[in-house]
Write an enzyme that holds these catalytic residues in place. Structure first.
Site, PDB file in Angstrom:
ATOM      1  N   ARG A  47      31.106  33.986  20.934  1.00 12.77           N
ATOM      2  CA  ARG A  47      30.132  34.954  21.414  1.00 12.77           C
ATOM      3  C   ARG A  47      30.232  35.244  22.903  1.00 12.77           C
ATOM      4  O   ARG A  47      30.253  36.397  23.336  1.00 12.77           O
ATOM      5  CB  ARG A  47      28.686  34.472  21.164  1.00 12.77           C
ATOM      6  N   THR A  48      30.246  34.192  23.714  1.00 12.60           N
ATOM      7  CA  THR A  48      30.123  34.418  25.161  1.00 12.60           C
ATOM      8  C   THR A  48      31.342  35.186  25.685  1.00 12.60           C
ATOM      9  O   THR A  48      31.200  36.199  26.377  1.00 12.60           O
ATOM     10  CB  THR A  48      29.955  33.071  25.891  1.00 12.60           C
ATOM     11  N   LYS A  96      49.643  22.493  33.375  1.00  9.65           N
ATOM     12  CA  LYS A  96      50.724  21.945  34.226  1.00  9.65           C
ATOM     13  C   LYS A  96      50.162  21.152  35.391  1.00  9.65           C
ATOM     14  O   LYS A  96      50.911  20.698  36.244  1.00  9.65           O
ATOM     15  CB  LYS A  96      51.559  23.107  34.782  1.00  9.65           C
ATOM     16  N   ARG A 102      33.941  29.446  31.628  1.00 11.29           N
ATOM     17  CA  ARG A 102      33.366  28.306  30.904  1.00 11.29           C
ATOM     18  C   ARG A 102      34.247  27.097  31.164  1.00 11.29           C
ATOM     19  O   ARG A 102      35.478  27.192  31.089  1.00 11.29           O
ATOM     20  CB  ARG A 102      33.282  28.586  29.405  1.00 11.29           C
ATOM     21  N   HIS A 136      23.656  27.060  30.855  1.00 10.18           N
ATOM     22  CA  HIS A 136      24.293  28.245  30.240  1.00 10.18           C
ATOM     23  C   HIS A 136      23.359  29.425  30.554  1.00 10.18           C
ATOM     24  O   HIS A 136      22.671  29.940  29.686  1.00 10.18           O
ATOM     25  CB  HIS A 136      24.423  28.004  28.739  1.00 10.18           C
TER      26      HIS A 136
END
Ligand code: CP
Length: 304
Positions: free
Chosen positions: A51-52, A80, A101, A129
């Site tokens: 969703r986000t 890396k 995120r 959030h």
């Protein structure tokens, strides 16, 4: 330059304005089609999301802008050994705004300190959030017509569920909000939220393990998933994961105008048998996410 790291970054007036802009977008989508023409959103997702990430991308595309980014740390140079600071320094030279995120709490602050463009916290570990909270507030405003005078039940994983942390902080600003905090004792809300927000602001709340005994009191029921990815002990997750399952039988005692929210994804905590109940607002909530994220992008880019 403004960032959105926590819900505290916006005043109550600004939150109300974001809700109004979102509602205007819903009613007048064509007005916004070119607002972000020439602008680029980078979505840097070091943790999974449906969703986000996709609603942010859909939001920018619907504003006439473009998107780039990655959906997993494995497909970036983090693999890396590149530091977050270096990744952000580079990506901020490719984009006008970044939604990120990250599994580490506080990572968005590191990002903001190394960026030339606004940083949006799209979820940091079990912490916050804020864009979810803003869309939750939009949903409550759409479904109930106000943001005050409610008894709000928060149910499930209140320890690791970052969406409920930001939601408590935001709703504490509105008049006469009472909380019923429903969780197993292992998954109670962190102490800092009680001390710094609920106790400090004299907000009425009760802590309980029983959904059945409290569902009749609620105006809003915010269900949450037990956050498997935050558990150190698999056995404990298995023991707690299905402790609350909202089904037709439990809803029999609920108010007729209860508003049922869930940030999604759900696992077992809401039975699909109630998806068609008019009180189940969680799929409408996910849709509102796109419109709220359009409003957030416009605000942080200072586009009227
Ligand atoms: N509500 C939410 O954050 O969903 P995703 O994890 O799918 O982005």
């Amino acid at each position: 330059m403004r960032n959105l790291i926590g819900i505290e970054d916006f005043s109550t007036e600004e939150i109300d304005e974001l809700i109004e802009v979102s509602k205007d977008i819903i009613s007048n989508k064509e007005k916004y089609l070119e607002k972000c023409k020439g602008k680029i959103l980078a979505t840097l997702f070091f943790e999974p999301s449906t969703r986000t990430r996709l609603s942010f991308e859909s939001a920018m595309l619907s504003l006439g802008g473009s998107v780039l980014g990655f959906s997993s740390a494995d497909s970036s140079s983090t693999q890396k050994g590149e530091t977050l600071a270096d990744t952000i320094k580079v990506v901020s030279s490719y984009s006008d705004i970044i939604a990120m995120r990250h599994p580490k709490e506080g990572a968005p602050i590191v990002a903001a300190n190394n960026s030339n463009v606004p940083i949006i916290n799209a979820g940091d570990g079990g912490h916050n959030h804020p864009t979810q909270t803003l869309l939750d507030l939009l949903t409550i405003s759409q479904e109930k017509g106000r943001l005050d005078n409610f008894t709000v039940g928060l149910c499930g994983d209140l320890k690791f569920g970052r969406t409920v942390h930001s939601l408590i902080i935001a709703l504490s600003r509105y008049e006469n909000i009472k909380f019923v905090l429903i969780s197993p004792k292992e998954l109670k809300i962190p102490e800092y939220l009680k001390q710094d927000f609920l106790d400090k602001k004299n907000i009425e709340y009760t802590e309980t393990e029983s959904l059945e005994e409290n569902i009749d009191k609620l105006d809003i029921l915010y269900m949450t998933r037990v956050q498997k990815e935050r558990f150190l002990n698999e056995e404990e997750y298995v023991r707690l994961k299905d402790v609350y399952i909202l089904d037709k039988q439990k809803l029999e005692k609920a108010k007729n105008d209860l508003c049922i929210l869930h940030p999604l994804p759900r696992v077992n905590e809401i039975s699909t048998e109630i998806d068609d109940d008019p009180r189940a607002a969680y799929f409408r909530q996910a849709e509102y996410g796109k419109y709220m994220r359009m409003a957030i992008i416009l605000k942080l880019l200072n586009i009227k």
